[in-house]
Design a protein around this motif. Sequence first.
Motif, short mmCIF file in Angstrom:
data_model
loop_
_atom_site.label_atom_id
_atom_site.label_comp_id
_atom_site.label_asym_id
_atom_site.label_seq_id
_atom_site.Cartn_x
_atom_site.Cartn_y
_atom_site.Cartn_z
N ASP A 142 -1.33 0.19 7.44
CA ASP A 142 -1.96 0.19 6.13
C ASP A 142 -1.23 1.06 5.11
O ASP A 142 -1.85 1.63 4.22
N GLY A 143 0.06 1.17 5.21
CA GLY A 143 0.83 1.92 4.22
C GLY A 143 1.37 0.96 3.18
O GLY A 143 1.78 -0.15 3.51
N CYS A 144 1.38 1.39 1.91
CA CYS A 144 1.89 0.49 0.88
C CYS A 144 3.38 0.70 0.67
O CYS A 144 3.98 0.08 -0.19
N CYS B 158 4.77 5.73 5.13
CA CYS B 158 3.63 6.52 4.68
C CYS B 158 2.62 6.68 5.80
O CYS B 158 1.81 5.78 6.07
N LYS C 246 6.36 4.49 -4.95
CA LYS C 246 5.62 4.02 -6.13
C LYS C 246 6.53 3.52 -7.24
O LYS C 246 7.69 3.93 -7.36
N LEU D 76 0.07 8.44 5.86
CA LEU D 76 -1.32 8.58 5.42
C LEU D 76 -2.04 7.22 5.40
O LEU D 76 -3.26 7.15 5.53
N SER D 77 -1.27 6.17 5.20
CA SER D 77 -1.74 4.78 5.39
C SER D 77 -3.16 4.53 4.92
O SER D 77 -4.02 4.15 5.70
N CYS D 78 -3.39 4.70 3.65
CA CYS D 78 -4.78 4.65 3.16
C CYS D 78 -5.20 3.28 2.66
O CYS D 78 -6.32 3.10 2.21
N CYS D 79 -4.29 2.29 2.70
CA CYS D 79 -4.63 0.99 2.09
C CYS D 79 -5.48 0.16 3.03
O CYS D 79 -4.95 -0.57 3.86
N CYS E 233 3.40 9.04 -4.74
CA CYS E 233 1.95 8.86 -4.68
C CYS E 233 1.31 10.24 -4.64
O CYS E 233 1.79 11.14 -3.94
N LEU F 130 -1.55 11.04 -3.33
CA LEU F 130 -2.48 11.31 -2.21
C LEU F 130 -1.94 12.28 -1.14
O LEU F 130 -2.67 13.17 -0.72
N PRO F 131 -0.69 12.14 -0.71
CA PRO F 131 -0.24 13.08 0.33
C PRO F 131 -0.10 14.53 -0.16
O PRO F 131 0.17 15.43 0.64
N LYS G 29 -0.94 -4.21 -4.30
CA LYS G 29 -1.44 -2.98 -4.93
C LYS G 29 -1.41 -3.21 -6.44
O LYS G 29 -0.60 -3.99 -6.94
N GLY H 293 4.24 8.48 1.01
CA GLY H 293 3.88 8.26 -0.40
C GLY H 293 5.05 8.22 -1.35
O GLY H 293 4.92 8.63 -2.49
S1 SF4 Z 1 -1.19 7.44 0.62
FE1 SF4 Z 1 -1.93 5.36 0.46
S2 SF4 Z 1 -1.51 4.71 -1.66
FE2 SF4 Z 1 -0.29 6.54 -1.23
S3 SF4 Z 1 1.66 5.70 -0.57
FE3 SF4 Z 1 0.46 6.08 1.28
S4 SF4 Z 1 -0.53 4.16 1.72
FE4 SF4 Z 1 0.21 4.04 -0.40
#
Ligand code: SF4
Lengths: 719, 65
Positions: A331-333, A337, A102, A339-342, A552, A554-555, A222, A99
């Motif tokens: 799926d990481g932006c 990342c 950004k 967590l790869s939530c995209c 980010c 989220l993490p 994004k 994350g």
């Molecule tokens: S958690 Fe999701 S939105 Fe945040 S940086 Fe990782 S992939 Fe992108």
Amino acid sequence: MATSIEDMRKSRKVLAGYDYEQAGVEKGYTGKTLYINISDYTIKPKDVTEEMKDIFIGGKGFGLWYLWNGIKPETKWNDPENEIVISSGPIGGITQYPGSGKSLVVTLSPLTKSIMDSNVGGFFGPYLKFSGWDALEIQGKSEKDIVVFIDGDKGRVTIEEVDIDPAASHLVSEQLTELLAENEKDKKNISIVSSGSGGENTNIGILNFSFYDLRRKAARMKQAGRGGIGTVFRDKKIAALAVKFSSLSGRSNNPADPAKVAKTGVKITREINKFDAEQFRMRQIGTANLMTPMNDYDLLPVHNFKYGSHPDAVGISSDTLRDRFTQNMPDGCWVGCALSCCKAVDNFELKTGPYKGDKVLVDGPEYENAAGLGANCGIFDADYVIEANFYCDTYGIDTISTGTLIAFAMECYENGIIDKKITGGLELNFGNADAAMELIHQMGQGKGFGKIAGQGVRRMKQIFAEEYGADPAFLQDIGMENKGLEYSQYQAKESLAQQGGYAMTNKGPQHDEAWLIFMDMVNNQLPTFEKKAEALHYFPMFRTWFGLMGLCKLPWNDIIPEGNSQTESPEKIPEHVQNYIDIFNAVTGKNIDQDEMIRQSERVYNFQRIFNLRLGFGTREHDAAPYRALGPVTEEEYESRIERYDNQLKEDVGIDPSGMSIAEKVKAMRKYREGRYETLIDVVYDRRGWTKNGVPKLEKIKELGIDFPEVVDVVKKNL
Amino acid sequence: MIEVNGKKVEWEKDMTVEKLLKKMNFTFPKIVVRVNGKVIEKSDWQDYPIPDQSVVQAHHLIAGG
Ligand code: SF4
């Protein structure tokens, strides 16, 4: 328009160019900002001073500081001196900690007429920094569509005319990536920022930041979604910004202590690998994991925030959406990342609009999209949500505002405030997916009723009252906006703290300052005004920090470390807070602790509040919430949760509801809830060091070290 | 009577953590349950008894927006 990339290449006409030598990154900073004025084609570097780094840190802090100096108190969003500033932050661009890629965008908003900031993924911010620039400050207004190219490999910036149609963001990203790349592999070194025709035709334009997905062979996007930043972008006649940087490595950010950065990153990456599948399933579903629990706990906005759940919500539940996402793809932006939530839906065949029949890649839908475009409009159809999501993104309009404003228009339609004559034949009943889809096309293309709706809820309220004789008080009650920005998609009626978390914000009701619903409403961890105020101090300050760093959120709390429940404040995720402090110190070589972390945010947060004051906003009246956000406006709403509300009247208010009419109950409940909200404002302002009118006190700004003469001046005028 | 997240809740005979969560409609998968200060592991919820007069915390660890 150019029909091939070759034609596009030939059409490139350089209007201005600037060659530079890269300063190199030192402990997370390059020390330089790229200033571009697109009115007179000035391109020049500006120094990033030590004072800027100490006080404003980076990201949103830099954006606010440049904008403060770039505009006057009377500047309007569409004046040439309005700026768009993009900056990542000192941590932005590291690849070891999830994350960390950004970008923060700051501008004057067409919706709120005040300061807007937005936190967005994609590769642009990190590549901008590694190309030599801590921030990009754009001022002026071009007469014709232009593209700004930043070539970090060659050290060259150009403003160019290019034969490209800026209407559809997904095509702009794809085509410019193709134009700049030498081969397929090279595409990952490019990031494009663009808006779309919705940026020209509405006040809710977004910026799409691209990141190239090598496995899918597609430029994904994004969004810097809130507050009409894309509208400013297109008003300036910027078709796109493009950056290219080909030498990304784990050392690009040149941290003071790379071993510490790596060690901290390895620790959390292990946690994600171990726990994500049993915790929030971010890698499988992304933020859409919230759909089912929100519906289960009566927190999913339904029918313009009247209700919090719906029996048909299974149509867009977490698992329904999971089944639509393509799994096991990267799926990481940003790089690294875990967590790869995209999430993405591949090969989705569009059923409507200008790209009908095309098979496209749809990024998302995320929770906000499914909740806003779907549930809030009474549409529980996953196909609709995916298609609406695609078109919002490619037209460049904000999915959150779109959901909330369509829901508002639907309630007005159902109440006879607007009719088919006004909507041009659209039957805007809750649940009418075809009408909602058509309205999205109209907004994106600047046609029909879309021209009115696209101006946002605040403007619609004005038009409906002035031109169609609607009751302004009722519109104020049900129009889910504060400061001119549409509410994001959480039902806050039963959480007083969240009501404050929405309306006592700097930019408007976006949940990125504080999300306290469960802590407050379900866990009951904030039973007193003082505890709520403490949370409304700590969390907005803590969360502001992400926007200073290029991080980010989220993490931080979408993965929970082992042993967290045994800590004193599990909701703060203390281990991850310490990770962030470690990373900041390891990157910059500084030595901050938790208190200083919060103070870093407090400085910028208070500065932003004062910036609002300077523009004529930022006082208590602007923190007022529409009653729909606080409690049941209508008898129908009261009756839908009658047992809950009757109990509250009895136990919390001390009134016996038996024998009262529903109208009397609604009135009594309103008096109680509005009173509590006012008390909350008092206590929160006090905790934040502000006057009863919401103005930061002089001693507060002195203590924070932001008592520059021009800041003191603004505060004094408002005391 | 017991207390759950600071609110009074009717106690029932043979109440376990699992039964209480069901009664409260607490369906969220990530809840930390403390009964009279002691953290109860999820694997024990089915059998762990909740005596009358207990103080229970059921903290939902939901990240949210
Ligand atoms: S958690 Fe999701 S939105 Fe945040 S940086 Fe990782 S992939 Fe992108």
